[in-house]
Design an enzyme around this catalytic site. Structure first.
Site, PDB file in Angstrom:
ATOM      1  CE  LYS A 153       2.002   2.839   4.674  1.00 50.44           C
ATOM      2  NZ  LYS A 153       1.476   1.551   3.762  1.00 50.44           N
ATOM      3  CE  LYS A 157      -5.451  -1.287   2.037  1.00 48.58           C
ATOM      4  NZ  LYS A 157      -3.930  -2.069   2.047  1.00 48.58           N
ATOM      5  CB  THR A 162      -0.891  -0.092   1.143  1.00 45.09           C
ATOM      6  OG1 THR A 162      -1.951  -0.993   1.340  1.00 45.09           O
ATOM      7  CG2 THR A 162      -2.002   1.140   1.103  1.00 45.09           C
TER       8      THR A 162
END
Length: 569
Positions: free
Chosen positions: A521, A453, A378
């Site tokens: 993040k 995502k 990701t």
């Protein structure tokens, strides 16, 4: 409300996102909730996939009348041909396997005879005396009912699916099936200690019962097959399933929380039957870079499904247990890429991805014409596109495939995989995605999977932050956190995430199923995406600050539930 279909009709049923699929209308099952819409719905059994679902009537068509219209001849979904074969077997068996029906003629039963060109009229009493009391009926075609005497007007009986025999249980409110497994009673008076998720295992009845034989041998769900309801996928024997053992609901056991460490958990190597053990493996050599919390489970499922896997990790000691399970090991990412047809990477963040791809002895140095590379990390969209460009310029093929799920779904092969990029590579690696996940979405061009995502993880992060503040406020207000968790689990906000993370907060146990630093993040990357497309993200921005505080307090490597510590610090 009038309906155009009856129980037992063979039909084409279409669900959103799938092509029309061979199906049969059956009696509704109590385990599957009826839609709240006022429109007509029918309960449908999908051939081939062995799934059930409620389908709106305007998305259902008679099978025989629309066969030419809906039969797929190109880009055939996986499992489609098996479904066609199954429904055709049913059609072949219907004339000879249909049980003989009888009807009784009484004094109050109106008997009709057919007059050419005129409306049917009742037969006189004298004529009715000549009609036998019991008339055997033979069905030919869909609506015709004939007998050796005058036809009798009678509605067609529906063919009901077999139900398992029940035995009496000493525990009130629980019905025992012959297998010994328990099923909650449909009555609302039985005590439930905890709400369990019902998973239905379905086997196709034997031929003599008028349904097709069981042709499904794969234990995984098929991409392109309707999956409206989740089903337990235990491996089946090739023998035909006895009729007395069909339709046996099973209660899925709760997943035991697994403690974290730098080594692979014992759960990962248990020799129990895995849902992925029968996945068909492609004749591809698969490389895997990164054996972190997610990568460990993904690699093990690839090995168990029969793939030849070569691994690499920056901490080489993590490779040992996988070598014992049959994996090969290489010393650098470039070596892995050169030795394999397709290489998968699952790394922590953009900086680590760039180092693995562009660094010394990196992925780029091993890429050549025809090699495939799948980035499952990701990261931000810009980094993804830079990696793709470098791979393609060297003649390679590229996919991005970030996943939704944490450590336990990764161990169980139950991830949701988001894919975009080279469609041919996606099709070639279908068995890999089947081994690692329960469902795969192909979203189009490179960058779309990363956006999806980030959107999903942004919501996860904000929900977790809100739960943390909720539990903190409850404690300060003098409420019991256990009561708050129980009420949330019974209301409209009930979910596995809320349930598990509430327990983690109350027990002060934050073993990393999804590390907090990774969630922060993802929130940062989502905020960057919002700036790029000029979409304000007020709630996500506030949540990001809370996660940043938790990282400063030293909870970066703990689970995301540790964000609770930042609310009370």
């Amino acid at each position: 409300m009038a309906s155009n279909f009856k129980v037992g009709d063979l039909v084409w049923a279409k669900m959103k996102g799938f092509c029309a699929w061979p199906a049969r209308i059956i009696e509704p099952m109590s385990e599957v909730k009826r839609p709240t819409s006022k429109k007509n719905h029918h309960f449908v059994f999908f051939f081939g996939s062995e799934n059930y679902a409620w389908v709106q009537e305007d998305s259902i068509w008679l099978y025989a009348d629309n066969k030419a219209k809906f039969t797929v001849t190109s880009r055939i979904p996986r499992g489609y041909n098996i479904a066609i074969e199954a429904i055709e077997d049913v059609i072949k068996m219907l004339p000879s396997q249909m049980p003989e029906k009888t009807t009784s003629v009484t004094e109050n039963t109106p008997v009709y005879k057919k007059n050419s060109g005129k409306k049917s009229q009742p037969i006189s009493d004298a004529q009715s005396n000549s009609v036998k009391k019991t008339l055997p009926l033979a069905t030919k075609g869909k609506n015709s009912v004939k007998s050796s005497s005058n036809p009798v007007r009678k509605s067609r009986k529906s063919i009901k699916p077999l139900r398992p025999e029940k035995v009496v249980s000493q525990n009130p409110g629980v019905t025992l099936l012959k297998s010994g497994k328990k099923r909650p009673s449909s009555s609302g008076h039985s005590h439930k200690a905890k709400k369990s998720k019902m998973v239905v295992k379905v086997s196709t009845p034997a031929k003599q019962d008028g349904l097709a034989k069981n042709t499904l041998s794969s234990t995984k769900k098929w991409i392109g097959t309707p999956h409206p309801v989740k089903f337990n996928k235990k491996p089946k024997t090739p023998t035909e399933t006895p009729a007395s053992k069909v339709l046996k609901p099973e209660i899925t056991p709760a997943v035991k929380s697994v403690s974290s460490s730098t080594q692979i958990e014992e759960t990962l190597f248990r020799t129990i039957s895995s849902p992925n053990t029968s996945t068909l493996s492609a004749n591809l050599k698969i490389g895997f870079l990164g054996l972190g919390i997610m990568g460990q489970g993904m690699v093990m499922n690839l090995i168990r499904s029969g793939h030849e896997v070569t691994v690499w990790n920056r901490t080489s000691s993590k490779c040992r247990n996988f070598i014992k399970e049959g994996a090969l090991k290489k010393n650098t990412p470039a070596d892995v890429v050169q030795a394999c047809d397709v290489t998968i990477s699952c790394i922590s963040d953009p900086a680590a991805v760039k180092d693995v791809v562009f660094g010394n002895c990196g992925v780029i140095q091993g890429i050549e014409n025809g090699k495939g590379y799948i980035e499952m990390s990701t990261i931000d969209e810009e980094t993804i596109k830079d990696v793709r460009e470098a791979i393609v310029l060297r003649g390679g093929r590229f996919l991005e495939a970030p996943v939704c799920g944490s450590r336990v779904p990764a161990l169980e092969g139950q991830l949701v995989i988001l894919v975009s990029g080279d469609r041919k590579l996606y099709e070639d690696c279908h068995s890999c995605f089947e081994a690692m996940g329960k469902r795969t979405f192909f979203l189009g061009e490179t960058g779309m999977a990363t956006r999806m995502k980030l959107v999903v993880n942004m919501m996860l992060g904000t929900v977790m932050a809100s739960l943390a503040e909720t539990m903190a406020l409850a404690q300060k207000a003098g409420l019991e956190q256990e009561d708050v968790a129980a009420i949330l689990a019974m209301g409209p906000l009930a979910s596995t995430t809320v349930s598990y993370k509430s327990q983690a907060i109350m027990n002060n146990k934050h073993d990393p199923h999804f590390p907090l630093q990774h969630q922060q993040k993802d929130l940062r990357l989502a905020l960057d995406l919002g700036d790029k497309v000029e979409q304000p993200l007020y709630v996500a921005a506030a949540a990001n600050e809370l996660y940043k505080k938790a990282r400063r307090l030293g909870y970066g490597e703990s689970d995301i539930s540790a964000v609770y510590r930042a609310t009370s610090a």
